[in-house]
Design a protein around this motif. Structure first.
Motif, PDB file in Angstrom:
ATOM      1  N   TYR A 164       0.896  -1.384  -0.142  1.00  0.00           N
ATOM      2  CA  TYR A 164      -0.081  -0.065   0.010  1.00  0.00           C
ATOM      3  C   TYR A 164       0.833   1.119   0.063  1.00  0.00           C
ATOM      4  CZ  TYR A 164      -2.780   3.673   2.127  1.00  0.00           C
ATOM      5  OH  TYR A 164      -3.327   4.972   2.303  1.00  0.00           O
ATOM      6  N   MET A 165       1.822   1.215   0.822  1.00  0.00           N
ATOM      7  CA  MET A 165       2.969   2.209   0.819  1.00  0.00           C
ATOM      8  C   MET A 165       3.504   2.631  -0.365  1.00  0.00           C
ATOM      9  SD  MET A 165       2.229   4.090   3.730  1.00  0.00           S
ATOM     10  CE  MET A 165       3.495   5.046   3.452  1.00  0.00           C
ATOM     11  N   GLU A 173       3.292   6.095  -2.376  1.00  0.00           N
ATOM     12  CA  GLU A 173       4.815   6.892  -2.692  1.00  0.00           C
ATOM     13  C   GLU A 173       4.960   7.083  -4.432  1.00  0.00           C
ATOM     14  OE1 GLU A 173       7.750   4.486  -0.957  1.00  0.00           O
ATOM     15  OE2 GLU A 173       7.005   5.038   0.873  1.00  0.00           O
ATOM     16  N   MET A 174       4.531   6.113  -4.842  1.00  0.00           N
ATOM     17  CA  MET A 174       4.484   6.289  -6.444  1.00  0.00           C
ATOM     18  C   MET A 174       3.467   7.290  -7.064  1.00  0.00           C
ATOM     19  SD  MET A 174       4.157   3.383  -9.577  1.00  0.00           S
ATOM     20  CE  MET A 174       2.780   2.798  -9.143  1.00  0.00           C
ATOM     21  N   GLU A 175       2.308   7.407  -6.364  1.00  0.00           N
ATOM     22  CA  GLU A 175       1.134   8.114  -6.671  1.00  0.00           C
ATOM     23  C   GLU A 175       1.803   9.676  -6.424  1.00  0.00           C
ATOM     24  OE1 GLU A 175      -3.305   8.244  -5.782  1.00  0.00           O
ATOM     25  OE2 GLU A 175      -2.106   8.493  -4.027  1.00  0.00           O
ATOM     26  N   GLU A 232       7.422  15.329  -8.802  1.00  0.00           N
ATOM     27  CA  GLU A 232       8.452  15.498  -8.307  1.00  0.00           C
ATOM     28  C   GLU A 232       9.414  14.238  -8.517  1.00  0.00           C
ATOM     29  OE1 GLU A 232       8.028  16.505  -4.263  1.00  0.00           O
ATOM     30  OE2 GLU A 232       6.796  18.396  -4.530  1.00  0.00           O
ATOM     31  N   HIS A 233      10.381  14.358  -9.166  1.00  0.00           N
ATOM     32  CA  HIS A 233      11.452  13.158  -9.189  1.00  0.00           C
ATOM     33  C   HIS A 233      10.918  12.009  -9.810  1.00  0.00           C
ATOM     34  CE1 HIS A 233      13.614  15.475  -5.907  1.00  0.00           C
ATOM     35  NE2 HIS A 233      12.467  15.133  -5.213  1.00  0.00           N
ATOM     36  N   GLY A 241       5.895   7.322 -15.020  1.00  0.00           N
ATOM     37  CA  GLY A 241       4.590   7.870 -15.230  1.00  0.00           C
ATOM     38  C   GLY A 241       3.707   6.831 -16.138  1.00  0.00           C
ATOM     39  N   ARG A 242       4.528   6.224 -16.982  1.00  0.00           N
ATOM     40  CA  ARG A 242       3.876   5.073 -17.489  1.00  0.00           C
ATOM     41  C   ARG A 242       3.586   3.785 -16.925  1.00  0.00           C
ATOM     42  NH1 ARG A 242       7.427   6.997 -21.848  1.00  0.00           N
ATOM     43  NH2 ARG A 242       8.909   5.625 -21.185  1.00  0.00           N
ATOM     44  N   GLU A 243       4.451   3.674 -15.773  1.00  0.00           N
ATOM     45  CA  GLU A 243       4.292   2.560 -14.901  1.00  0.00           C
ATOM     46  C   GLU A 243       3.130   2.731 -14.042  1.00  0.00           C
ATOM     47  OE1 GLU A 243       6.494   0.019 -11.339  1.00  0.00           O
ATOM     48  OE2 GLU A 243       7.457   1.739 -12.140  1.00  0.00           O
ATOM     49  N   TYR A 244       2.939   3.970 -13.678  1.00  0.00           N
ATOM     50  CA  TYR A 244       1.692   4.448 -12.850  1.00  0.00           C
ATOM     51  C   TYR A 244       0.498   4.471 -13.595  1.00  0.00           C
ATOM     52  CZ  TYR A 244      -1.063   7.497  -9.818  1.00  0.00           C
ATOM     53  OH  TYR A 244      -2.450   8.008  -9.300  1.00  0.00           O
ATOM     54  N   GLU A 245       0.389   4.888 -14.549  1.00  0.00           N
ATOM     55  CA  GLU A 245      -0.906   4.734 -15.505  1.00  0.00           C
ATOM     56  C   GLU A 245      -1.237   3.327 -15.764  1.00  0.00           C
ATOM     57  OE1 GLU A 245      -2.923   7.134 -16.103  1.00  0.00           O
ATOM     58  OE2 GLU A 245      -1.509   8.665 -15.201  1.00  0.00           O
TER      59      GLU A 245
END
Length: 471
Positions: free
Chosen positions: A103-104, A108-110, A117-118, A124-128
């Motif tokens: 969860y953390m 943190e990625m979000e 930032e950083h 960004g692609r991994e997050y999407e």
């Protein structure tokens, strides 16, 4: 005599009443989140909710205690995170710690991507991709996919195992443990019916309830997945239909005040209750805060920290019994635990629930505060009174046979205080505030100790004033 006779006759039931007899009260408290640790807010909710339930019951209510566990909202992220990252954490990590770490990592990625930032283009692609896959997993979970349901069930079990360790330490148990998952399909049906009868409408694809001219509450997402509001509304409807309560109280921190105001208004708009028969209450409370910084305690300072403090408090009270030869080692351990738990709970309950509870940074200072808060003092007073009865032979004479024509001023004051007990319970019910009873307990203990110091019962091992055994 008129006051003291019922005390002896009723014993532990003295002060209870049937004012609310025939009425039911539902009290929801604790309500932890799966994959997280119990934080300070959950702990305060647990203690306040438990004591408030006991107070309701003493006033005649039939009380139904519910632990409403968040085992559904946000689970798509956990399912996807577990599939991607479970092997990256130490194998010695407990199962619930593993879920919390996942969860953390997502949070943190979000934070990095949303705040830009950083974060790199790859992140960004991994997050999407993660967000898309998480939504798909949650939709499959709500649709009843067997694989997703099996993993979800395992995860819920991992968290409940940790939560139950804490409840066992405090000796607190609710009548029902109900997950949000139970209300997901019921909430979906509720929203469908509301859209059909015109009490809800679609706004930008999402189902919502209009609460005011420029105010609305979304009750289901545009992709038809349920949200907290969907399930909370279904929960209100289900509890009213199941328990037929006069009062439905939800014990949650003050930061949820606006949310529950909207939920209750939406419930009334949707016709989920008869307002003349049922009262919905948000029993809000101030949070645990750092005494030095006045800031809210972090989640990591929640249950884990309180369990550590409980252990320190036990050690502290165990030391007080170290040289007491009249107790066995087992009795010393038991007494130390009772004093520790009672002091922690009393420290919380005696403070008006509307205000925050301060914790010092130094754990040893906190333990000292627990002892000084009054819980141990009240328990010591009870032990002191019982010791007199025990030393006298254990028999308390009927008041009518021993009461003198005239009493000392301290005796009159103490009897009057005892006579206030039932009214005190009713006042605590009316204000939904356990601090009222805690304050009364302290006043009664002070009055009794003043009486104890000034008014002898026995002389040279013989009962000289038998009527004082009654008092």
């Amino acid at each position: 005599f008129e006051t003291l006779a019922p005390v002896l006759t009723l014993g532990g039931r003295y002060g209870m009443s049937d004012v609310y007899r025939g009425q039911a009260a539902v009290v929801e408290y604790s309500s932890p989140n799966v994959a997280k640790h119990l934080h300070a807010g959950h702990i305060r909710s647990t203690i306040i909710g438990h004591v408030l339930s006991n107070i309701y019951q003493a006033a005649g209510y039939t009380v139904h205690r519910i632990n409403y566990v968040n085992d559904w909202g946000g689970f798509g992220f956990l399912l996807e995170g577990y599939a991607r990252w479970k092997d990256e954490f130490p194998t010695a990590t407990s199962k619930n710690d593993l879920l919390y770490s996942i969860y953390m990592r997502y949070r943190e990625m979000e934070k990095l991507v949303v705040q830009e930032e950083h974060s790199s283009a790859d992140m960004g692609r991994e997050y999407e991709d993660f967000m898309k896959s998480s939504r798909e997993r949650f939709n499959r979970l709500e649709a009843g996919d067997p694989a997703e349901l099996e993993l979800w069930s395992q995860m819920v079990g991992w968290s409940l195992e940790e939560f139950n360790e804490f409840y066992a330490l405090l000796g607190i148990y609710q009548d029902y443990l109900i997950g949000e998952s139970y209300y997901a399909p019921k909430g979906d049906a509720l929203v469908g019916a509301a859209l059909a009868n015109g009490k809800a409408e679609l706004h930008e694809g999402a189902a919502s309830v209009v609460l005011g001219e420029e105010e609305r509450l979304v009750i289901r997402r545009s992709d038809d997945s349920t949200i907290y509001a969907t399930r909370d509304l279904a929960g209100i409807k289900d509890r009213i239909e199941t328990f037929d309560p006069s009062v439905l109280s939800i014990v949650v921190g003050e930061e949820q005040t606006d949310y529950f105001s909207k939920i209750f208004r939406a419930a009334k708009h949707l016709g989920l209750l008869d307002e003349k028969k049922v009262t919905l209450k948000h029993i809000s409370f101030g949070l645990y805060i750092n005494a030095e910084t006045k800031k809210k305690l972090a989640s990591r300072e929640g249950a884990t920290n309180v369990i550590h403090l409980l252990q320190l408090a036990e050690a502290h009270f165990r030391g007080a019994y170290h040289k007491r030869t009249e107790f066995t080692d087992a009795e010393k351990e038991s007494n130390a635990k009772i004093l520790a738990i009672g002091s922690i709970a009393f420290n919380d309950v005696k403070k008006d629930r509307r205000f925050p509870v301060e914790f010092a940074s130094n754990p040893l200072e906190v333990v000292k505060e627990f002892e000084e808060s009054g819980g141990a003092y009240v328990m010591y007073t009870v032990a002191r009174a019982r010791s007199i009865v025990r030393k006298s032979g254990g028999q308390v004479p009927p008041p009518a046979t021993v009461m003198p024509e005239k009493l000392e001023a301290l005796e009159v004051m103490l009897i009057k205080r005892i006579n206030q007990f039932s009214d005190t319970i009713l006042r605590a019910v009316e204000t939904d505030n356990p601090a009222v009873v805690a304050g009364y307990a302290l006043e009664l203990a002070r009055d009794y100790n003043s009486y104890y110091e000034a008014c002898a019962v026995m002389e040279a091992g013989v009962v000289k004033y038998p009527y004082r055994l009654v008092i």
